[in-house]
Design a protein around this motif. Sequence first.
Motif, short mmCIF file in Angstrom:
data_model
loop_
_atom_site.label_atom_id
_atom_site.label_comp_id
_atom_site.label_asym_id
_atom_site.label_seq_id
_atom_site.Cartn_x
_atom_site.Cartn_y
_atom_site.Cartn_z
N LEU A 1 0.84 -1.13 -0.02
CA LEU A 1 -0.11 0.03 -0.19
C LEU A 1 0.93 1.27 0.05
CD1 LEU A 1 -2.70 1.55 0.32
CD2 LEU A 1 -2.71 1.25 2.87
N ASP A 2 0.55 2.04 -1.13
CA ASP A 2 1.14 3.46 -1.03
C ASP A 2 0.78 4.21 0.00
OD1 ASP A 2 3.22 2.87 -2.88
OD2 ASP A 2 2.19 3.26 -4.50
N ILE A 3 0.91 4.18 1.22
CA ILE A 3 0.15 4.77 2.39
C ILE A 3 0.50 6.24 2.33
CG2 ILE A 3 1.81 4.25 4.04
CD1 ILE A 3 -0.51 3.87 6.22
N GLY A 4 1.82 6.71 1.92
CA GLY A 4 2.46 8.01 2.12
C GLY A 4 1.81 8.69 1.05
N LYS A 5 1.04 8.25 0.04
CA LYS A 5 0.27 9.16 -1.01
C LYS A 5 -1.26 9.71 -0.48
CE LYS A 5 2.24 7.66 -5.29
NZ LYS A 5 3.59 7.32 -4.86
N LEU A 6 -1.40 9.16 0.86
CA LEU A 6 -2.64 9.47 1.43
C LEU A 6 -2.46 11.05 2.27
CD1 LEU A 6 -3.89 6.26 2.90
CD2 LEU A 6 -4.86 7.40 0.86
N LEU A 7 -1.27 11.37 2.39
CA LEU A 7 -0.75 12.49 2.81
C LEU A 7 -0.82 13.52 1.80
CD1 LEU A 7 0.07 14.09 5.48
CD2 LEU A 7 2.32 13.77 4.92
N VAL A 8 -1.79 14.12 1.32
CA VAL A 8 -1.80 15.10 0.22
C VAL A 8 -1.50 16.22 0.29
CG1 VAL A 8 -3.66 13.57 -0.72
CG2 VAL A 8 -4.37 15.40 0.57
N SER A 9 -1.33 16.99 -0.85
CA SER A 9 -1.09 18.35 -0.94
C SER A 9 0.38 19.09 0.00
CB SER A 9 -2.19 19.14 -0.44
OG SER A 9 -3.48 18.93 -1.15
N GLN A 10 1.40 18.21 -0.31
CA GLN A 10 2.70 18.36 0.35
C GLN A 10 3.46 19.21 -0.60
OE1 GLN A 10 2.95 17.93 3.84
NE2 GLN A 10 0.81 17.35 3.36
N VAL A 11 4.22 20.23 0.04
CA VAL A 11 5.08 20.82 -0.85
C VAL A 11 6.29 19.85 -1.24
CG1 VAL A 11 6.77 23.05 -0.72
CG2 VAL A 11 4.48 22.92 0.46
N ASP A 12 6.62 19.93 -2.59
CA ASP A 12 7.55 19.28 -3.31
C ASP A 12 8.63 20.14 -4.15
OD1 ASP A 12 9.13 17.32 -4.39
OD2 ASP A 12 8.05 16.66 -6.04
N LEU A 13 9.76 20.28 -3.35
CA LEU A 13 10.63 21.48 -3.75
C LEU A 13 11.52 21.00 -4.96
CD1 LEU A 13 11.51 22.60 -0.13
CD2 LEU A 13 10.13 23.93 -1.68
N SER A 14 11.73 21.73 -5.94
CA SER A 14 12.54 21.55 -6.88
C SER A 14 13.85 21.95 -6.35
CB SER A 14 12.16 22.43 -8.05
OG SER A 14 12.39 23.86 -7.68
N ASN A 15 14.97 21.60 -7.18
CA ASN A 15 16.29 21.90 -6.81
C ASN A 15 16.45 23.45 -6.75
OD1 ASN A 15 17.17 19.66 -6.33
ND2 ASN A 15 17.75 19.19 -8.56
N LYS A 16 15.86 24.23 -7.73
CA LYS A 16 15.69 25.59 -7.99
C LYS A 16 15.28 26.24 -6.81
CE LYS A 16 14.56 29.20 -11.15
NZ LYS A 16 13.58 29.49 -12.50
N GLU A 17 14.16 25.77 -6.21
CA GLU A 17 13.46 26.35 -4.96
C GLU A 17 14.32 26.15 -3.79
OE1 GLU A 17 8.96 26.28 -5.19
OE2 GLU A 17 9.70 24.17 -5.52
N LYS A 18 15.08 25.01 -3.81
CA LYS A 18 15.81 24.70 -2.39
C LYS A 18 17.11 25.76 -2.43
CE LYS A 18 15.25 19.71 -2.61
NZ LYS A 18 15.71 18.31 -2.71
N ASN A 19 17.22 26.43 -3.40
CA ASN A 19 18.42 27.43 -3.52
C ASN A 19 17.98 28.79 -3.50
OD1 ASN A 19 20.42 25.37 -3.76
ND2 ASN A 19 20.34 25.27 -6.03
N ARG A 20 16.72 28.90 -2.79
CA ARG A 20 16.16 30.20 -2.88
C ARG A 20 17.00 31.31 -2.10
NH1 ARG A 20 10.35 30.96 -1.24
NH2 ARG A 20 10.15 33.12 -0.43
#
Length: 727
Positions: A613-632
């Motif tokens: 079961l992909d249980i983690g996918k039930l935690l919806v709407s999380q921020v997925d940072l791109s590499n560009k965003e990490k270097n803010r």
Amino acid sequence: MTKNILCIAIFALCSITSIAQSKKETEKQEQVKNLVWNENDPYRNVMEISENWKNESAVFLVKTVKYIYNRPGNSIEYTKIERERIKLLDQAAVTEYSEFAYTEGKVFYREMSRVTNTFHLGVKVIKPDGEEIEIDVNQESVTTNNEKKIAIPSLEKGDIIDYYFYTNTIVGENDLYQYEPVENTIGDNYPIAKFEFLLETEDDFFINFSTYNGAPKLQQIVEPTKKDKKRVYSFTAENVERNDFPRWFFPLVELPSYKFQVLFARSGKYEKKAYAFIPEDVNTVKTNVSKEEIFNLYEDKFRPYGELGDVERFLKNKNFATNEEKVKEVFYYIRHAYYTNYVEAFVMDEANIMYPFMLYGKNPIIFNNEVDFVRFFTAFLKDNKIDYEIIVGTQRYNGDIKDLLLESNINFILKVNTEKPVYIEFFDAYATPNQLSPLLENTNAYTLKVVDRKHIENIETVKLPTTTYKENNSTEKTELTFAPDFSGIDINRSFEYNGQTKIDEQKSILMYYDYVYEDHAKYETEPILDRVKNKRDQEKYKNEYAALLKKLKNNQQEKIKERTAGEYNLKIDNYSFKIIKNGRFGKEDSFEYTENFTIGNDLIKTAGKNYILDIGKLLVSQVDLSNKEKNRTNNIYMSYPRSFNYQIVVNIPDGYSVSGLENLAGNVENETGGFKSSAALDGNRLVVKIQKFYKNNYEPNAKWPQMVAFLEAASQFTQAKILLKKV
């Protein structure tokens, strides 16, 4: 025969008119084009970029914007010309600029004045060898839903797009007219080699203008003469670096920017009627608004006034333990009596079912602006000998109150000085006392001190209160039950929102019928159809209204279903939802609803006799940072501190056990926020508890790595899996 001749004559007249209009339009287009692309254009041969920008996606060679305010005859005219010349350096930029979209101008009436809007677009492509290809906008445009789109063919890397937007608005005879404010950053998503701003006005146009955060100051380059009253102002900026405009960012607070507003007043008597901060004379550009000017403008604007008969009848025979309780209950009554009481009427009118307002008697009170509400509510406070003050604030994305320039950027708040102060903002259907706009929290503001509950006699600087991440919380519970053959999952979700987290959710989820009838019952007022005394009319309206309600409720359910499907990025079926509490009576009154639906086996994978079961996918709407965003590099501005609590319950099918619980445990916390998760078995149920929280509404860029730490922990959790193992 006569009829045919008449038809031919009319057709010929229409054709001649059409040809004349077409010719006139073509001439106007040529005039506009010559304003931008002419022999004296200083940028016509600009094609090269700085070496340090070679790796950019695109570069603006030049970006100009010109605003013109003048007065032809008795009318007033506004013209805006935006011109951009941009070099495309990669395929992403080529794709972005391969299509333009715009809407055409029109004639309409506003405030009893005839208003004519005209729009023109010009586009040409310059190839690396200097060849220019002008796009025939009229010929190439395709209209869809009142919007015109133009495809730009054969664009390639290295090409230059040179285009302009021309907007012209003429307002018929008008003695006092305030134009919409303009608030812009100089920077863009791509670097700008040269930015040029021009503002042109003449007599009777008053200007508020200022630049911020290191932007060049406005300079007057043309002064009026006895023969020509024209005044021209300008500023330029060069080598403006790009900005990514990331999430959680207020550009006007940090980036070089400008704000201005123009007001037309035909004579001195109209200047005095202007409800705005204006310069002392037309030759002076107003660059800021002082605390004293705010006092002077609002000193007489908020004198208590209102017919309080309805409020007095509401208060009759009621006892309150404290003035604080009394103030809150009167606020809720006013919210209904002069707002939600009329919501059905506006719906009926918009749907053309009936014209309903005569059912409310002569001159019903409906509040639609802050000043009227403040005057009415303070009239109640004055009559009940309750002290108050009026706070003038501005939302955080506008900058600090000391930099205020535009009256439109002001928010008014009543501070009622009861046992515990009660803060009241202008209400909508969901407003509650002490629930300020989150963007006003913890900001500097001015308070107008009121003496004898009537006269404003002083002004002081204050700090508005703030809320904590623990107050602004939401709780989401998700329960999963597998189909017997693991072909799908039944999901029950429940939601509870408190503090600032509930405001956007209420506005997104609730419809007027989710609270109006509750208000009618609470305050013993009549729903609109009960006001219709003619039985035949009542039956007719009732049937039409029932059909409308059914449509609205279906649309509401479909909208929420689509939102939920988007969160999971899955197809969902058998959807239903139910409002449990609408959360409209108190800051602590939670907004709650539930939903139920089924999904297929997308989250289930077979592993022999077992299932993953992909249980983690039930935690919806999380921020997925791109590499560009990490270097803010920008500082972080969020609406408010907040916390999210999740509980995921998996009903374990008979004959199966669970392994992989260690994948569900985590703990990352620092001074910016945190992410915590744990899992435990409770009989045949797996219970996963998760908490994510943002401690502050602002973080300096130096603390961004700490935020990244818990944001990544939350994102990584979405990849977690468990094994349902056959026993």
